[in-house]
Write an enzyme that holds these catalytic residues in place. Structure first.
Site, mmCIF file in Angstrom:
data_model
loop_
_atom_site.group_PDB
_atom_site.id
_atom_site.type_symbol
_atom_site.label_atom_id
_atom_site.label_comp_id
_atom_site.label_asym_id
_atom_site.label_seq_id
_atom_site.Cartn_x
_atom_site.Cartn_y
_atom_site.Cartn_z
ATOM 1 N N GLN A 509 40.070 -25.353 7.145
ATOM 2 C CA GLN A 509 40.186 -25.444 5.718
ATOM 3 C C GLN A 509 38.855 -25.937 5.210
ATOM 4 O OE1 GLN A 509 42.726 -25.311 3.260
ATOM 5 N NE2 GLN A 509 40.912 -25.742 2.063
ATOM 6 N N GLY A 511 35.901 -26.193 1.935
ATOM 7 C CA GLY A 511 35.924 -26.585 0.545
ATOM 8 C C GLY A 511 36.373 -25.467 -0.370
ATOM 9 N N GLY A 513 38.419 -22.657 0.634
ATOM 10 C CA GLY A 513 39.546 -21.829 1.029
ATOM 11 C C GLY A 513 39.975 -22.067 2.449
ATOM 12 N N ILE A 514 41.010 -21.340 2.819
ATOM 13 C CA ILE A 514 41.587 -21.491 4.154
ATOM 14 C C ILE A 514 40.909 -20.497 5.098
ATOM 15 C CG2 ILE A 514 43.736 -21.398 5.461
ATOM 16 C CD1 ILE A 514 45.189 -21.891 2.812
ATOM 17 N N ASP A 626 27.216 -29.063 1.291
ATOM 18 C CA ASP A 626 28.355 -29.660 2.013
ATOM 19 C C ASP A 626 28.102 -29.633 3.513
ATOM 20 O OD1 ASP A 626 30.726 -30.958 2.330
ATOM 21 O OD2 ASP A 626 32.001 -29.202 2.025
#
Ligand SMILES: *[C@@H]1O[C@H](CO)[C@@H](O)[C@H](O)[C@H]1NC(C)=O
Ligand SMILES: *[C@@H]1O[C@H](CO)[C@@H](O)[C@H](O)[C@H]1NC(C)=O
Ligand SMILES: *[C@@H]1O[C@H](CO)[C@@H](O)[C@H](O)[C@H]1NC(C)=O
Ligand SMILES: *[C@@H]1O[C@H](CO)[C@@H](O)[C@H](O)[C@H]1NC(C)=O
Ligand SMILES: *[C@@H]1O[C@H](CO)[C@@H](O)[C@H](O)[C@H]1NC(C)=O
Ligand SMILES: *[C@@H]1O[C@H](CO)[C@@H](O)[C@H](O)[C@H]1NC(C)=O
Ligand SMILES: *[C@@H]1O[C@H](CO)[C@@H](O)[C@H](O)[C@H]1NC(C)=O
Ligand SMILES: *[C@@H]1O[C@H](CO)[C@@H](O)[C@H](O)[C@H]1NC(C)=O
Ligand SMILES: *[C@@H]1O[C@H](CO)[C@@H](O)[C@H](O)[C@H]1NC(C)=O
Length: 813
Positions: A509, A511, A513-514, A626
């Site tokens: 998972q 930031g 979406g899966i 990220d």
């Protein structure tokens, strides 16, 4: 009430009827009439059809009642068209409908009928079934039902009857109250299935909602956990499929007489006949308390029955109009206190236990997914306000997500429904006071300036070189992409590859979406990232952007293979890396022993190389935003590959998804200026890199109680920086390399962005052991910035990241 037929009269009548050939107790043939004093009786003797007169009324009606309780009328034919005297006649019209006439031959009522079933060879027959259903059948065509009273109920739901809607034809079965106890005419209350969203039963007062039962949760309606206690008496049947949504019940024994009825005051009651006492017992009724007035407390509030202050705002919400609230004129409801930021780690859930779930008319339902996936979907979807399983049986399954508003929640005694409400994490526990960092700038500067100069020179040289490289590279890339479009995969391929996005294929998972693992027909393994959120970005724009990201090719970046667009949904297809992500290794007690210093140094250098490429060497100057252990994947040779780069860029334009000025990033890795002011630059990535480096070297997370940055600084001051090293790895043959790496890490996490080296100098410092490194300045002094350590309220499972094979939730366990 209605006139009771003298027993003798009935018996005489039956004898007469039998003598007069085909008269059977429960059946009427076309050549026969029912007149005042005659009746049909179901073969089990429970129900009777005939004429009756309500209490204190002279009007007469054709109806069905319980023979055990003859004043309990469960169905009325001519409810809006009473007969004025006792001369009514019922018979079957030769066109196949049931008709009621007054003495002048005027038709007072007739069964409506879908004309298609009326053919020339109709041979109708009327029967009062054992369940109290009056059925008009066509004997000429296999006893097909032409009409039945169960399709046109009045105020009572009987066992075997269905309340609801045929989704194919739109035909609805609805209860409606009597006008008064002496007038069966249609009253103002209706008892009706709301088939939108998560279905529930609603009592309407004309066009206003008076009361909701709450959605069906697989066992009972949210407000009626009491139904569980009747399970040995009744089977409750709730059907929801493409054809119909309906609710009904069956009695488990023929001796149980029961009905659910909507009385003249708009209250529904479940009644069961007590044979011994000869009375009806009420098992349940509703609405019953002040909280049952629909939306009494307004939006985002919860009602507590029988308390002085019935209304309360949900946690994280405050009265929308405080004075009005105080006056208990609640219609204004509550409003959110801290806005949702709608990024992975900014929002969380808390559980409201034992509640009637909010109005689910506008809710989104997916019965086929797990509750865990539901949680993720809700977290990922900015418009989702709360979720709940759609079926609470066992461990729970399915998903109901609320958006727009949360209305009409109340505490239910013994309730089993839990509502997971989304709020900003700052509402969940501690308040995140953003303490200003005090800059402790005491480092002498002469040496430092010299060093900066030195590094600067190197940097400049490197930059010049790399610029030339890039030019060549990008030209080459341009050529190779000149006409070749980015591969666009079709949905069927993706569905097949991921086993219809099976939850067992979820590998993580991120930031945005899966991520699912998949396998293409020719065997190639892929990772499919389903981007969450409704996209406002145009299709062309999206494809352009993805094409651009696909052009970023580097051995330390995860390769983007293509994309897939299906309706509103967008997916990115990446190469799949067997060793998953770095955090699985470095934070795992066992796996981290397998990472030697050589491997760790190579990983750090590889990440630096990848980041350097993103920042400088690609012509797009991508800032990752990220970077974290979970976003570094490892191939089979443990080569690090950065993932999720460029995704931020895809989302940057999507204001629908990331509300403007939101902070993308992960606790522990975010630079102080980013957290404080939302400012980010390549130096924010450098900060994250520094944290990641320290994590790789120490095998510890910069999270929770651990402020790795501060710890490293302490050790630096004590001149025992090697104590930071992960003790599970022995051998210090690389001692000088190791201390150099940590040194570089400390340079990267310095408070002031300008102090931090760029990635090109980082790379150089890591690669060469004969550079004199600058002395780091103290990193941010504030605990709340360094690693958010002030905030222990979020445990690991709360932070969802790409690595987690099983996605776990925190609440409600
Ligand atoms: C039924 O009622 C009609 C009048 O509506 C009458 O003509 C007919 O003879 C009656 N039939 C029987 C069997 O009583
Ligand atoms: C019964 O009422 C109807 C009107 O509903 C009327 O035409 C008829 O004459 C009345 N019959 C008797 C016997 O009163
Ligand atoms: C049957 O005949 C009656 C009286 O003529 C009429 O009112 C009714 O609509 C007819 N029903 C059908 C199904 O044609
Ligand atoms: C009559 O009702 C029973 C249930 O009470 C049902 O099983 C049966 O099929 C019904 N008969 C007809 C002809 O519809
Ligand atoms: C006619 O309507 C009844 C409900 O009144 C329904 O059960 C039946 O399936 C319908 N028949 C046809 C042929 O549409
Ligand atoms: C609810 O879940 C249980 C157990 O998984 C299952 O047996 C049942 O059919 C489900 N009910 C509905 C309405 O889907
Ligand atoms: C459902 O959506 C409609 C249209 O947006 C809105 O008017 C209504 O208030 C919503 N109902 C609830 C309970 O949120
Ligand atoms: C849910 O799963 C069942 C069985 O796997 C399937 O028949 C049904 O079509 C699915 N429903 C949806 C909405 O995907
Ligand atoms: C987000 O939720 C809204 C409302 O429930 C829904 O209409 C929309 O399709 C959802 N978006 C995604 C990507 O699931």
């Amino acid at each position: 009430m209605k006139t009771k037929l003298p027993k003798q009269f009935i018996i005489a009548l039956f004898i007469l009827a039998y003598l007069a050939v085909a008269w059977s107790t429960n059946t009427l043939f076309p050549n026969q009439n029912i007149t005042e004093g005659q009746s049909l009786i179901s073969s089990n003797g429970i129900f009777e059809l005939g004429f009756f007169r309500p209490d204190s009324s002279t009007d007469r009606f054709l109806g069905i009642w319980f023979r055990a309780s003859t004043d309990t009328v469960v169905w009325v034919a001519n409810r809006d068209n009473p007969l004025k005297n006792t001369s009514g006649i019922v018979n079957i019209h030769n066109n196949g409908s049931l008709a009621l006439y007054d003495s002048s031959g005027r038709m007072v009522w007739s069964s409506s009928s879908n004309a298609t079933s009326i053919t020339n060879d109709v041979s109708p027959l009327l029967q009062l079934n054992d369940s109290g259903n009056l059925i008009l059948k066509n004997q000429a065509s296999d006893n097909t039902i032409i009409w039945q009273s169960f399709d046109y109920p009045t105020n009572s739901l009987l066992a075997g009857m269905k309340l609801g809607k045929n989704l194919k034809t739109g035909f609805e079965t609805v209860l409606s109250s009597w006008k008064s106890s002496s007038d069966p005419a249609e009253g103002k209350y209706k008892y009706k299935m709301d088939t939108d969203g998560a279905p529930e039963i609603i009592i309407w007062d004309r066009d206003q909602i008076r009361f909701r039962t709450g959605m069906w949760n697989g066992l009972f309606f949210s407000e009626t956990p009491k139904m569980l206690t009747y399970r040995d008496m009744f089977t409750f049947l709730f059907v929801r499929n493409q054809d119909e949504v309906s609710y009904g019940f069956e009695a488990k024994s023929a001796s149980i007489l029961s009905r659910v009825y909507l009385n003249e005051a708009g209250i529904m009651q479940r009644m069961v006949w007590d044979q011994d006492q000869q009375t009806w017992n009420e098992f349940w009724s509703g609405p019953k308390d002040e909280c049952d007035y629909y939306a009494k407390c307004g939006a985002f509030s919860i009602c507590q029955p029988n308390s002085v202050t019935a209304c309360d705002c949900l946690r994280g919400f405050e009265p929308a109009t405080p004075t009005e609230w105080y006056m208990r004129a609640y219609s204004g409801g509550c409003k959110r206190r801290t806005p949702l930021e709608c990024i992975t780690n900014s929002d969380g859930f808390y559980v409201l236990k034992s509640v009637k779930l909010p109005d689910s008319h506008n809710a989104t339902v997916d019965a086929n997914i797990s509750v865990e996936e539901c949680r993720i979907r809700c977290l990922m979807n900015c418009s989702c306000l709360a979720y709940s399983p759609s079926n609470i049986t066992g461990k729970g399954s399915g998903c109901v997500m609320w958006s727009i508003s949360l209305v009409d929640i109340k505490y239910v005694n013994g309730g089993l429904d839990n509502l997971h409400v989304k709020v900003s994490k700052s509402e969940l526990g501690t308040t995140n006071k953003k303490r200003l960092a005090t800059v402790a700038g005491t480092i002498s500067s002469a040496v430092f300036v010299l060093l900066i100069c030195f590094v600067g020179c190197l940097l400049w040289r490197k930059k010049r070189n790399s610029k030339q490289d890039t030019k060549e590279k990008s030209l080459a890339q341009n050529d190779s992409f000149k006409d070749a479009d980015l591969p666009v995969y079709d949905m069927d391929t993706i569905l097949q590859a991921t086993d219809n996005f099976s939850i067992t294929n979820v590998v993580g998972q991120g930031g945005f979406g899966i991520v699912y693992k998949g396998k293409l027909p020719h065997g190639q393994e892929i990772a499919v990232k389903r981007l969450s959120g409704n996209s406002s970005q145009g299709l062309n724009e999206f494809v352009n952007e993805v094409t651009l990201i696909a052009k970023l090719q580097h051995r330390n970046l995860v390769r983007l293979l293509g994309c897939c667009i299906h309706n509103n949904e967008r997916m990115l297809i990446y190469e799949y890396l067997t060793n998953k992500s770095l955090n699985i290794f470095i934070f795992d007690a066992e796996k981290r022993t397998t990472l030697s210093w050589r491997t760790r140094l190579d990983i750090v250098t590889g990440i630096a190389r990848g980041l350097l490429y993103l920042h400088h060497d690609s012509r797009f100057n991508i800032i990752h935003r990220d970077l974290k252990a979970a976003n570094v994947l490892l191939d089979e040779d443990m080569n690090p590959k950065i993932s999720d780069f460029g995704t931020a860029r895809l989302f940057e334009r999507e204001h629908a998804v990331l509300c403007t000025e939101t902070v993308i990033g992960t606790r522990g890795y975010m630079s102080p200026e980013y957290v404080r002011e939302g400012k980010f630059s390549v130096k924010s990535d450098v900060y994250s890199f520094g944290v990641l480096l320290l994590e790789i070297m120490s095998g510890k997370r910069n999270q929770g109680n651990q402020n790795l940055v501060t710890d490293a600084w302490k050790l630096w001051e004590e001149q025992s920086i090697l104590k930071l090293l992960d003790e599970v790895v022995e051998s210090t043959v690389f001692a000088s390399d190791l201390s150099r790496f940590i040194h570089v890490g400390l340079l990267c996490v310095q408070e002031c962005p300008d102090d931090r080296p760029s990635m090109s100098s980082v790379f150089m410092m890591l690669s060469s052991d004969n550079l004199v490194l600058p002395t780091p300045r103290k990193p941010s002094a504030s605990r709340s910035i360094g690693g958010f350590t002030a905030d222990h309220h979020f445990n690991e499972s709360d932070i969802i990241s790409v690595d987690q094979l099983t996605i776990t939730g925190i609440e409600g366990r």
